[in-house]
Design an enzyme around this catalytic site. Structure first.
Site, PDB file in Angstrom:
ATOM      1  N   ASP A 940       0.836  -1.204   0.000  1.00  0.00           N
ATOM      2  CA  ASP A 940       0.000   0.000   0.000  1.00  0.00           C
ATOM      3  C   ASP A 940       0.866   1.248   0.000  1.00  0.00           C
ATOM      4  O   ASP A 940       1.946   1.280   0.594  1.00  0.00           O
ATOM      5  CB  ASP A 940      -0.909   0.004   1.226  1.00  0.00           C
ATOM      6  CG  ASP A 940      -2.160   0.838   1.004  1.00  0.00           C
ATOM      7  OD1 ASP A 940      -2.216   1.554  -0.010  1.00  0.00           O
ATOM      8  OD2 ASP A 940      -3.078   0.780   1.837  1.00  0.00           O
ATOM      9  N   LYS A1009      -6.095  11.106  11.027  1.00  0.00           N
ATOM     10  CA  LYS A1009      -5.734  10.368   9.813  1.00  0.00           C
ATOM     11  C   LYS A1009      -6.617  10.714   8.624  1.00  0.00           C
ATOM     12  O   LYS A1009      -6.123  11.028   7.540  1.00  0.00           O
ATOM     13  CB  LYS A1009      -5.796   8.858  10.073  1.00  0.00           C
ATOM     14  CG  LYS A1009      -5.480   8.037   8.824  1.00  0.00           C
ATOM     15  CD  LYS A1009      -5.546   6.538   9.081  1.00  0.00           C
ATOM     16  CE  LYS A1009      -5.273   5.769   7.780  1.00  0.00           C
ATOM     17  NZ  LYS A1009      -5.343   4.302   7.981  1.00  0.00           N
ATOM     18  N   ASP A1168      -4.144   2.791  -5.225  1.00  0.00           N
ATOM     19  CA  ASP A1168      -2.732   2.918  -4.874  1.00  0.00           C
ATOM     20  C   ASP A1168      -2.232   1.726  -4.057  1.00  0.00           C
ATOM     21  O   ASP A1168      -1.144   1.771  -3.493  1.00  0.00           O
ATOM     22  CB  ASP A1168      -2.474   4.218  -4.112  1.00  0.00           C
ATOM     23  CG  ASP A1168      -3.258   4.272  -2.792  1.00  0.00           C
ATOM     24  OD1 ASP A1168      -4.195   3.481  -2.629  1.00  0.00           O
ATOM     25  OD2 ASP A1168      -2.927   5.116  -1.950  1.00  0.00           O
TER      26      ASP A1168
END
Length: 1223
Positions: A940, A1009, A1168
């Site tokens: 990742d 986050k 991604d």
């Protein structure tokens, strides 16, 4: 009828009758009845020669830019003819002012009492000639005005002032008398001015005008003008196409003439509209009707294209009476129009035996002709992939682990699935023990459906009977042809399938209509391909294509796209694989779907005592049409009756029916070879996903050169080529929990029977106070919302698990396409690897590879990554941690539901459990290096968006925090931001700020986050505050009264931290935002081209309402993709930075996919997050880094700046202004 009308009709038809008829002097009128008599040959010859003179004179008039003749110092004009006398333009005579000429008749009149004694008899002047002269006068006046305005314009253009008005009085719409000379008064023309000098001056003026306008603006205007009537034109073509498909030729002909005869509606006709009718008559070999249609095309001011001539040639090939002379004239006319026979075979899409008939006609006059077979040899020359395509002599692309016979058998199964349109599978709820009440409810439901099917079939046929006989004034509302393209039973099945999908809480009328209309369209497209005899040719090409993929054939350096193109070129005979079917407009689909919904609402009835026989028997509607509010807008809503809902819930049906495209493919997908061809065998699929009805993306793709899209298409083909299978042991565990009331902790939705009971109270009960009533209403709404959410989640999980269980013993593939930013997605909507933790966990690579020396270590590192632990630890530290908990790992694998259940506390519990099982199996094998693993290992990205911004801005500090720079330990940007925010909080708390003191001990990685992750994608401070507020609410100990102040404070600190850590990021974002704002303000949408050549346009326009009239209600459609509306400035500027980064992220992924394919390793992406076998993780990581460096070695921002300057800027000052931000 006046002679002028006869002249103009004969004039146009004569030009085409010359090559369509053996007799070059046969003339026909629009009514196709006025044919000259054969007994007067000399007179007819004179009349036709006169018509040729008229034709030449008309051509000279059209080609003339300056229509005045210079006589000494005086400009003279042709005199406008009077109503009773008119001049006849001819090359043998000139018309002078004041002169009267007589016009001979062009042929016998169809009026009673008409005489034909003398060809030179005086007649009424044609209004057409009046119009020509009036146009001539207006055009000359405009040019005269332009000559005077240009000096003033040049002098005042820098000041932005308007044109100065000429001294003469404005030109009136009526023509002046011959004795008057208004132009001489306005524009004195010197004696030495000749015609050549005047033409040169006009050309100079045109050049000045061109300099004022920018190239980019011209392009935008051109696109808008071309597409202004695109929606209506497409609807007309669709209507004609379905009429032809259903064989109703009379309706199609009436529809075309209805639009053609109305000058206002004629603009909705394109050459394609006439070509549809030509194609139909060509099938019947009717050259007479083809002649008529060519005349109509010319009368509409259009020019026949290559498809028009293709239909004419096909007709001649079918008609045994067509002579070589007629065919030769047709080919000659094609050449005069700049077309060749090769263009016909290269550009036209053929159905059935059309190609053979065209070839037959051509070979009648050219016996040795062979269509040129052009194979695409041009390679992609983009800098990023030039070496990939040119330097591959030693490359051998990977094979699939299947034999040739196996792949060909899989193709047959997939073809049968798509031809069936739908598939019925077993529900995983069938594994539940069946109760007596469940059996009773299933029987009741089956009886009701059989009854409903009969009622719907009868109602549909009655409605079609009424619609077929009615004569609608507005053809836009005529959906009758669209109700005749399928069998009546197909429409009924579509409606009942829509009913089965309807949730207990109901659905909006718009959504339901969209689903039903789309289902009809998909079946129609598949039937068209079958009708065109494409299936046989597809099977032939696909069976040859599998030789490239099968393991028992020799390896090759040819890409799937190249192989498919080569095979298609070699087998060019017969129908074309590429379909030219018209895609239905969104409004049309909604209109058709709403009609079917209306039938459902009015025809579905149910007995009110079906569950309680003690009640009085009465038929009640099974569905209700009602209104509700969504976001302050009132919308139509379709809701099932509670009795029907109860029967459906208690029946727990054993079967589920899906459209065929919902299922994964049973054979490798067709490779993408163009924006119109790829993915499924028959089901229509778009290369680029767009908002329903948006067309600008498809236009951009079709305008691209083929070679510029090669890299994008090949990367999609690589992602689609990955074969998958089901992790059966894990699937069985999930299904057992699903059927045992689910588990919210493990993301397995519980059944709606576990939902909280909806409170019941009487709002008119006087014992309740107003406050209590309000409270009870809120509780009812809250409970209903929870019920709806639980049902939605439960059905989503049911669909995914049922599909997975259906293919548990299969190998399957996911065809891919992309959104308008280039981000790739699997086409099957429910079950794919982009889904939740549950669906990802039950997917395995079909091809297994040995672990090798480092494979087991990568499995353990991947396991720790899935738990969410050790984010700041190195790879060695994570491996050490995995080895320290090996007992928990093995216990989880052996006793997932009865052991220590360590896996249940992970961030991704089901993927963690799957990895535990793989590690256990590998560890217990005799030699783990030879253990064949099908398990996908993920790598990742570290806040991928910030990585791209840091690379674009060459920001060393920011690059370090997102792991773009070498570090001893992996960096975690979320923890770094949380740490810096904590430092700011300590500083403010020391200053006495109360909210900073309240937040002590509550600032964590989890709190910041989401905001850090989405800042790069354009989240605002308001959106970031809501995100942080949600995280704070999840903390039980945090004081609720301080949530608003705390979230407001924290979002400010997060943005400040990111600004300090990523200095270049905000500057680049600001430049992108400001550029987009200026572009949108100028009236254009933001466009750019990715480094891989993919054109992108942001489809955000100001919304407009379109009211659609249907039987059930008026639907107000909010259309925000109309290119004729001004761009939405706010959306354009806010979306540009995140969309641009998304496009770069997609480009990096595509590059990685291409080079992994050439390296022979399996590669799959979830945006991604990259997946591969444990054996090839190191290779994939190397390719990933190399392609990231290669991508950002390109002058990305400089190229973007140049593109925007070229497209949007209109002068050196504007160009200088735009380049300030990028310098």
């Amino acid at each position: 009828m006046c002679v002028g009308r006869i002249l103009i009709e004969n004039l146009f038809f004569l030009s085409f009758s010359l090559f369509f008829s053996d007799n070059p002097w046969t003339s026909q009128r629009r009514q196709y009845s006025a044919i000259p008599k054969k007994d007067d040959g000399n007179k007819r010859m004179w009349e036709q020669s006169h018509l040729l003179d008229v034709l030449e004179a008309r051509i000279q008039q059209l080609q003339s830019d300056v229509l005045f003749d210079v006589k000494h110092s005086k400009v003279e004009f042709l005199k406008m003819p009077q109503r009773d006398k008119g001049p006849s333009p001819s090359k043998s005579q000139k018309t002078r002012p004041g002169e009267k000429t007589e016009l001979p008749k062009a042929g016998p009149s169809n009026k009673k009492g008409a005489t034909t004694d003398n060809p030179s008899t005086k007649t009424h002047t044609s209004r057409w000639f009046e119009k020509l002269n009036r146009e001539k006068w207006n055009r000359t006046s405009k040019q005269s005005s332009l000559q005077q305005n240009v000096p003033d314009k040049l002098a005042k253009s820098s000041k932005g002032k308007k044109h100065a008005k000429p001294a003469a009085s404005p030109v009136s719409h009526s023509m002046p008398k011959a004795s008057e000379s208004p132009v001489n008064e306005a524009i004195p023309v010197p004696e030495e001015l000749s015609r050549d000098a005047e033409l040169a001056e006009v050309e100079e003026l045109e050049q000045m005008i061109k300099q004022w306008s920018s190239t980019g603006t011209e392009k935008v205007i051109e696109v808008k003008e071309v597409n202004r009537d695109a929606d209506t034109q497409l609807n007309v073509c669709c209507h004609l196409e379905v009429c032809v498909f259903m064989g109703d030729l009379e309706r199609a002909q009436r529809y075309l003439l209805f639009h053609h005869q109305n000058l206002f509606k004629r603009k909705t006709l394109t050459v394609s509209s006439y070509n549809i009718m030509m194609r139909m008559w060509a099938k019947k070999g009717s050259l007479h009707h083809i002649r008529q249609l060519f005349f109509l095309v010319e009368e509409a001011g259009l020019k026949p294209n290559v498809a028009s001539y293709c239909a004419a040639l096909e007709c001649m090939g079918r008609n045994p009476e067509s002579s070589s002379r007629v065919i030769s004239r047709c080919l000659q006319q094609m050449e005069e129009d700049g077309l060749s026979v090769d263009d016909v075979f290269r550009q036209c899409v053929f159905r059935q035996d059309e190609r053979d008939m065209v070839l037959k006609a051509v070979r009648t006059v050219r016996p040795d002709y062979e269509p040129s077979v052009t194979t695409e040899n041009t390679l992609c020359s983009l800098p990023l992939v030039k070496d990939y395509y040119t330097q591959r002599e030693d490359v051998r692309y990977p094979k699939l682990d299947f034999s040739l016979a196996d792949l060909q058998d899989r193709f047959k199964r997939q073809l049968a699935l798509e031809q069936a349109n739908t598939i019925t599978i077993d529900s995983v709820e069938t594994m539940k023990p069946v109760k007596e009440n469940t059996i009773r409810m299933r029987k009741l439901l089956a009886e009701q459906r059989a009854h409903w099917q009969k009622n719907l079939l009868r109602a549909l046929r009655d409605s079609k009977l009424i619609l077929g006989k009615s004569k609608l004034r507005n053809w836009k509302t005529d959906i009758y042809p669209f109700l005749c393209i399928l069998r009546d039973e197909d429409y009924v099945n579509i409606m009942l399938q829509g009913l089965a999908k309807l949730p207990p809480s109901g659905d909006s009328l718009l959504n339901m209509a969209r689903e039903l209309g789309t289902a009809v369209h998909n079946i129609f497209c598949i039937q068209q391909k079958s009708h065109s005899q494409v299936v046989e040719k597809l099977a032939c090409i696909y069976n040859s294509y599998t030789e490239l993929l099968a393991k028992d054939t020799k390896s090759s350096s040819v890409l799937p796209r190249e192989q498919w193109n080569r095979l298609e070129a070699e087998r060019s005979a017969g129908p074309s694989l590429l379909s030219d079917d018209m895609s239905w407009k969104h409004v049309l689909i909604i209109q058709l779907g709403s009609f079917l919904v209306d039938l459902l609402v009015h025809e579905l009835k149910i007995q009110n005592n079906i569950l309680n026989p003690a009640q009085d028997k009465k038929l009640i509607p099974a569905l209700y049409h009602m209104y509700t509010f969504r976001s302050n807008r009132q919308i139509g809503f379709i809701k099932p009756h509670p009795i029907l809902t109860q029967i459906q819930l208690e029946a727990m049906e054993t079967k589920l029916t899906f459209d065929s495209y919902v299922m994964p493919m049973l054979c490798p997908p067709v490779p993408w070879t163009s924006p119109k061809s790829g993915a499924y065998l028959l089901t229509p699929t778009k290369l680029m996903r767009t908002v329903e009805g948006a067309i600008q993306h498809q236009h951009l793709l079709e305008k691209c050169r083929n070679e510029d899209l090669h890299a994008v298409l090949d990367s999609l083909n690589q992602l689609s080529s990955c074969a998958w299978k089901i992790n059966k042991p894990l699937l069985d565990i999930i299904i057992s929990i699903f059927n045992d009331k689910g588990s919210e902790k493990l993301d397995v939705p519980p059944p709606v029977s576990e939902a909280p009971e909806i409170p019941r109270f009487n709002p008119h009960d006087p014992s309740y106070t107003p406050q209590e009533k309000a409270h009870m209403k809120r509780e009812v709404l809250k409970a209903k919302k929870k019920f709806g959410e639980m049902h939605s989640l439960r059905m989503d999980a049911l669909y995914k698990l049922s599909i997975a269980n259906h293919v548990r013993d299969e190998v399957f593939w996911f065809p891919h396409n992309m959104d308008f930013r280039g981000r790739t997605y699997p086409c099957p909507p429910y079950f794919n690897h982009l889904g939740s933790d549950v669906t990802r966990a039950i997917l395995l690579f079909a091809e297994g590879k040995p672990l090798g020396p480092k494979g087991l270590d990568w499995l353990k590192i991947h396991l720790v990554n899935l738990t969410g632990l050790k984010k700041r630890s190195s790879l060695a530290g994570r491996l050490e941690y995995a080895n320290s908990i090996i007992e928990d790992i093995l216990d989880s694998a052996d006793h997932p539901l009865t052991g220590r259940k360590w896996w249940m506390d992970a961030d991704e519990p089901w993927q963690t459990l799957a990895c535990c099982m793989e590690i256990a199996n590998a560890s217990r094998s005799p030699d783990h290096t030879k253990f064949i693993s099908h398990f996908p290992v993920h790598q990742d990205g570290s806040c991928n968006g910030l990585q791209h911004y840091a690379a674009l801005g060459r920001d060393v500090i920011g690059a370090t925090s997102v792991n773009l720079m070498p570090c001893e330990l992996p960096q975690d940007v979320y923890s770094a931001v949380a740490q810096q925010v904590e430092e700011f909080r300590v500083r403010d708390a020391a200053k006495g700020l109360k909210i900073a003191q309240v937040l002590e001990g509550f600032i964590s990685r989890k709190v910041v986050k989401q905001t850090v992750m989405t800042v790069v994608y354009g989240v605002t401070r308001y959106g970031g505050r809501l995100q942080i507020e949600k995280r704070l609410k999840e903390i039980d100990d945090f004081p609720k009264e301080h949530i608003w102040d705390a979230s407001h404070y924290l979002v400010h600190q997060v943005f400040s931290s990111l600004k300090e850590m990523f200095t270049g990021t905000r500057e680049i974002q600001d430049w992108l935002t400001e550029s987009a704002r200026l572009i949108a303000k100028s009236g254009s949408t933001v466009e750019w081209v990715t480094p891989l050549g993919l054109p992108i346009v942001q489809p955000y326009h100001r919304a407009r309402s379109h009211v659609l009239k249907s039987n059930i209600q008026f639907l107000s459609l909010q259309i925000n993709y109309d290119i004729h509306e001004r761009p939405d400035t706010v959306k354009q500027k806010n979306a540009f930075p995140p969309n641009f980064i998304h496009s770069l992220d997609s480009t990096h992924m595509m590059l990685t996919a291409l080079y992994c394919y050439s390296a022979g390793i399996t590669f799959v992406s979830v945006h991604d997050c990259f997946w591969t076998h444990a054996l090839t993780v190191d290779t994939m990581n190397k390719v990933c880094r190399e392609q990231f460096v290669a991508l950002h070695s390109q002058p990305i921002l400089q190229d973007l700046s140049k593109f925007m300057l070229q497209k949007y800027c209109s002068g050196p000052k504007m160009a200088e202004y735009y380049t300030v931000g990028i310098s």
